[in-house]
Design an enzyme around this catalytic site. Structure first.
Site, PDB file in Angstrom:
ATOM      1  N   TYR A 181       0.841  -1.199   0.000  1.00 30.07           N
ATOM      2  CA  TYR A 181       0.000   0.000   0.000  1.00 30.07           C
ATOM      3  C   TYR A 181       0.872   1.243   0.000  1.00 30.07           C
ATOM      4  O   TYR A 181       1.899   1.292   0.698  1.00 30.07           O
ATOM      5  CB  TYR A 181      -0.891  -0.007   1.245  1.00 30.07           C
ATOM      6  CG  TYR A 181      -1.712   1.246   1.425  1.00 30.07           C
ATOM      7  CD1 TYR A 181      -2.724   1.576   0.527  1.00 30.07           C
ATOM      8  CD2 TYR A 181      -1.480   2.101   2.499  1.00 30.07           C
ATOM      9  CE1 TYR A 181      -3.478   2.722   0.694  1.00 30.07           C
ATOM     10  CE2 TYR A 181      -2.227   3.247   2.680  1.00 30.07           C
ATOM     11  CZ  TYR A 181      -3.233   3.555   1.774  1.00 30.07           C
ATOM     12  OH  TYR A 181      -3.969   4.695   1.949  1.00 30.07           O
ATOM     13  N   CYS A 184      -5.838  13.824   7.516  1.00 26.70           N
ATOM     14  CA  CYS A 184      -5.730  12.418   7.876  1.00 26.70           C
ATOM     15  C   CYS A 184      -7.080  11.961   8.399  1.00 26.70           C
ATOM     16  O   CYS A 184      -7.762  12.677   9.140  1.00 26.70           O
ATOM     17  CB  CYS A 184      -4.645  12.224   8.933  1.00 26.70           C
ATOM     18  SG  CYS A 184      -4.678  10.596   9.718  1.00 26.70           S
ATOM     19  N   ASP A 217      -6.283  10.203  -2.404  1.00 29.40           N
ATOM     20  CA  ASP A 217      -6.830  11.378  -1.711  1.00 29.40           C
ATOM     21  C   ASP A 217      -8.234  11.701  -2.226  1.00 29.40           C
ATOM     22  O   ASP A 217      -9.063  10.825  -2.369  1.00 29.40           O
ATOM     23  CB  ASP A 217      -5.887  12.571  -1.842  1.00 29.40           C
ATOM     24  CG  ASP A 217      -4.706  12.492  -0.869  1.00 29.40           C
ATOM     25  OD1 ASP A 217      -4.776  11.692   0.078  1.00 29.40           O
ATOM     26  OD2 ASP A 217      -3.717  13.215  -1.066  1.00 29.40           O
ATOM     27  N   GLU A 248     -11.449   9.364  -1.653  1.00 34.72           N
ATOM     28  CA  GLU A 248     -12.190   9.668  -0.429  1.00 34.72           C
ATOM     29  C   GLU A 248     -13.173  10.805  -0.599  1.00 34.72           C
ATOM     30  O   GLU A 248     -13.057  11.621  -1.529  1.00 34.72           O
ATOM     31  CB  GLU A 248     -11.223   9.982   0.704  1.00 34.72           C
ATOM     32  CG  GLU A 248     -10.439  11.259   0.514  1.00 34.72           C
ATOM     33  CD  GLU A 248      -9.202  11.319   1.405  1.00 34.72           C
ATOM     34  OE1 GLU A 248      -9.053  12.337   2.104  1.00 34.72           O
ATOM     35  OE2 GLU A 248      -8.390  10.382   1.380  1.00 34.72           O
ATOM     36  N   ASP A 271      -3.151   5.487  -2.449  1.00 30.30           N
ATOM     37  CA  ASP A 271      -4.015   6.505  -1.859  1.00 30.30           C
ATOM     38  C   ASP A 271      -4.199   7.631  -2.874  1.00 30.30           C
ATOM     39  O   ASP A 271      -3.252   8.340  -3.216  1.00 30.30           O
ATOM     40  CB  ASP A 271      -3.334   7.030  -0.584  1.00 30.30           C
ATOM     41  CG  ASP A 271      -4.160   8.052   0.166  1.00 30.30           C
ATOM     42  OD1 ASP A 271      -5.193   8.506  -0.361  1.00 30.30           O
ATOM     43  OD2 ASP A 271      -3.756   8.415   1.288  1.00 30.30           O
ATOM     44  N   ASP A 278       0.056  15.964   5.529  1.00 26.59           N
ATOM     45  CA  ASP A 278      -0.927  15.264   4.693  1.00 26.59           C
ATOM     46  C   ASP A 278      -2.175  16.121   4.547  1.00 26.59           C
ATOM     47  O   ASP A 278      -3.213  15.857   5.157  1.00 26.59           O
ATOM     48  CB  ASP A 278      -1.256  13.910   5.335  1.00 26.59           C
ATOM     49  CG  ASP A 278      -2.226  13.089   4.499  1.00 26.59           C
ATOM     50  OD1 ASP A 278      -2.273  13.299   3.269  1.00 26.59           O
ATOM     51  OD2 ASP A 278      -2.926  12.238   5.080  1.00 26.59           O
ATOM     52  N   ARG A 289     -13.524   5.453  -0.409  1.00 30.68           N
ATOM     53  CA  ARG A 289     -13.364   5.632   1.034  1.00 30.68           C
ATOM     54  C   ARG A 289     -14.388   6.646   1.530  1.00 30.68           C
ATOM     55  O   ARG A 289     -14.587   7.697   0.920  1.00 30.68           O
ATOM     56  CB  ARG A 289     -11.947   6.125   1.333  1.00 30.68           C
ATOM     57  CG  ARG A 289     -11.749   6.631   2.758  1.00 30.68           C
ATOM     58  CD  ARG A 289     -10.315   7.059   2.991  1.00 30.68           C
ATOM     59  NE  ARG A 289     -10.218   8.196   3.902  1.00 30.68           N
ATOM     60  CZ  ARG A 289      -9.081   8.756   4.296  1.00 30.68           C
ATOM     61  NH1 ARG A 289      -7.933   8.288   3.843  1.00 30.68           N
ATOM     62  NH2 ARG A 289      -9.086   9.790   5.116  1.00 30.68           N
ATOM     63  N   HIS A 293      -7.694   4.202  -4.026  1.00 26.69           N
ATOM     64  CA  HIS A 293      -8.886   4.593  -3.274  1.00 26.69           C
ATOM     65  C   HIS A 293      -9.044   6.105  -3.300  1.00 26.69           C
ATOM     66  O   HIS A 293      -8.086   6.871  -3.338  1.00 26.69           O
ATOM     67  CB  HIS A 293      -8.904   4.028  -1.855  1.00 26.69           C
ATOM     68  CG  HIS A 293      -7.913   4.582  -0.889  1.00 26.69           C
ATOM     69  ND1 HIS A 293      -7.961   5.857  -0.394  1.00 26.69           N
ATOM     70  CD2 HIS A 293      -6.849   3.997  -0.266  1.00 26.69           C
ATOM     71  CE1 HIS A 293      -6.991   6.046   0.475  1.00 26.69           C
ATOM     72  NE2 HIS A 293      -6.280   4.931   0.558  1.00 26.69           N
ATOM     73  N   GLU A 301     -13.452   4.636   6.855  1.00 26.51           N
ATOM     74  CA  GLU A 301     -12.311   5.156   7.607  1.00 26.51           C
ATOM     75  C   GLU A 301     -12.679   5.511   9.039  1.00 26.51           C
ATOM     76  O   GLU A 301     -13.799   5.972   9.329  1.00 26.51           O
ATOM     77  CB  GLU A 301     -11.754   6.395   6.888  1.00 26.51           C
ATOM     78  CG  GLU A 301     -10.628   7.125   7.610  1.00 26.51           C
ATOM     79  CD  GLU A 301      -9.360   6.292   7.781  1.00 26.51           C
ATOM     80  OE1 GLU A 301      -9.457   5.191   8.364  1.00 26.51           O
ATOM     81  OE2 GLU A 301      -8.274   6.767   7.378  1.00 26.51           O
ATOM     82  N   ASN A 360      -8.365  -0.121   7.964  1.00 28.57           N
ATOM     83  CA  ASN A 360      -7.134   0.655   8.137  1.00 28.57           C
ATOM     84  C   ASN A 360      -6.618   0.466   9.556  1.00 28.57           C
ATOM     85  O   ASN A 360      -7.211   0.948  10.514  1.00 28.57           O
ATOM     86  CB  ASN A 360      -7.417   2.137   7.875  1.00 28.57           C
ATOM     87  CG  ASN A 360      -6.183   3.005   8.061  1.00 28.57           C
ATOM     88  OD1 ASN A 360      -5.082   2.508   8.236  1.00 28.57           O
ATOM     89  ND2 ASN A 360      -6.380   4.317   8.022  1.00 28.57           N
TER      90      ASN A 360
END
Length: 306
Positions: free
Chosen positions: A51, A129, A94, A121, A92, A65, A162, A119, A192, A215
């Site tokens: 990942y 985060c 985002d 989100e 990821d 992040d 996500r 993924h 998440e 996660n």
């Protein structure tokens, strides 16, 4: 063998290989790999996929992040991990770096770079985060449109949606969003920052037949569970997103402190990867053997008078 040899490279696409791992009965374990060397070490430990975390990428570049990275920044990390280890990679993505067309561009770029899954989100920029407070969510229909755009752009890459809604909209809100995202074309769902075993179980029970991603990050809202425990709760995948970076950063900080204190690194040698271990991990001798096999000069067979 070195990735330079075409005959040793996988014949199937990364997306196809990721789906094959996901379709097996056992849970898919995906440790975070923040660079190519970490991916090689994960492969050596027996992992079949890895990942790539946005938080780990950002931190490795000295950035928070907050959605600062660009698509090309991430593509650089994807290429080095895929080239070094050859493992199916979940990335990821985002918030998709914009709206529907940007999401499509992200999917195409990541797939071309070698990612097997991505993924996306449902936060708004500046994103946070997933285990922090005061996250701002996109409208569910807007996120569904992004998922549909990702599906339209994808060839084989696996699309995971996500949702960060559990914190502000509760479990019911997160489940409603997840169902909408599946209808829009998501292959799997990533709920998440669930914070109890009961929440994990309830989410899985309400999403039958949909592969779910858990996660297992440290220092967040989720208690520690093992891969086996997540599997028993109904999850098909589990990630440890930043673990490798956390361990590496802690060790580096201790090294720099030792050099500053002792005037050298001599007291840290036993904690170092040796030269032989480094060369074995990156396959130096395989590359040397390959180079030696192709550098022999071939004299052209031309006219005998020239």
């Amino acid at each position: 063998m070195p990735y330079l040899i075409a005959d040793t490279l996988p014949k199937e696409s990364a997306g196809t290989r990721f789906r094959a791992l996901l379709n097996r009965p056992e849970i898919l374990r995906l440790p975070g790999a923040h660079n190519g060397h970490a991916a090689l070490q994960a492969r050596a430990a027996g992992f079949e996929g890895v990942y790539l975390s946005g938080a780990a990428m950002s931190a490795s570049m000295g950035l928070p992040d907050l959605g600062i990275l660009t698509i090309e920044d991430v593509a650089f990390f994807i290429r080095q991990i895929v080239r070094s280890a050859g493992l199916p990679l979940l990335v990821d993505g985002d918030t998709g770096y914009g709206e529907a067309l940007n999401v499509m561009h992200m999917v195409r770029t990541f797939e071309e770079a070698g990612a097997g899954a991505v993924h996306l989100e449902d936060q708004l920029l500046p994103k946070k985060c997933g285990h922090l407070n005061d996250k701002k969510l996109a409208k569910a229909d807007d996120m569904a449109a992004k998922v549909a755009a990702a599906r339209k752009a994808a060839r084989d890459i696996v699309i995971i949606a996500r949702t960060d809604a559990a914190a502000s909209e509760g479990l019911e809100g997160a489940i409603a969003r997840a169902r909408l995202y599946v209808e829009a074309g998501a292959d799997a769902i990533f709920p998440e920052a669930l914070n109890t075993q009961e929440m994990f179980r309830a989410f899985a029970e309400r999403m039958p037949g949909v592969p779910l991603l858990a996660n297992m990050t440290e220092f967040g809202k989720t208690p520690f569970f093992t891969a086996t425990e997540f599997a028993e709760m109904g999850y098909a995948m589990v990630i440890w997103p930043v673990s490798s970076l956390r361990v590496a950063n802690k060790a580096q900080a201790e090294l720099y402190a030792a050099i500053a204190r002792d005037g050298g690194a001599h007291r840290m040698v036993e904690r170092m990867q040796t030269r032989a271990e480094l060369y074995a991990t990156i396959g130096l001798h395989d590359y040397e053997a390959l180079d030696a096999s192709i550098v022999q000069t071939l004299i052209p067979q031309g006219s005998p008078h020239r």
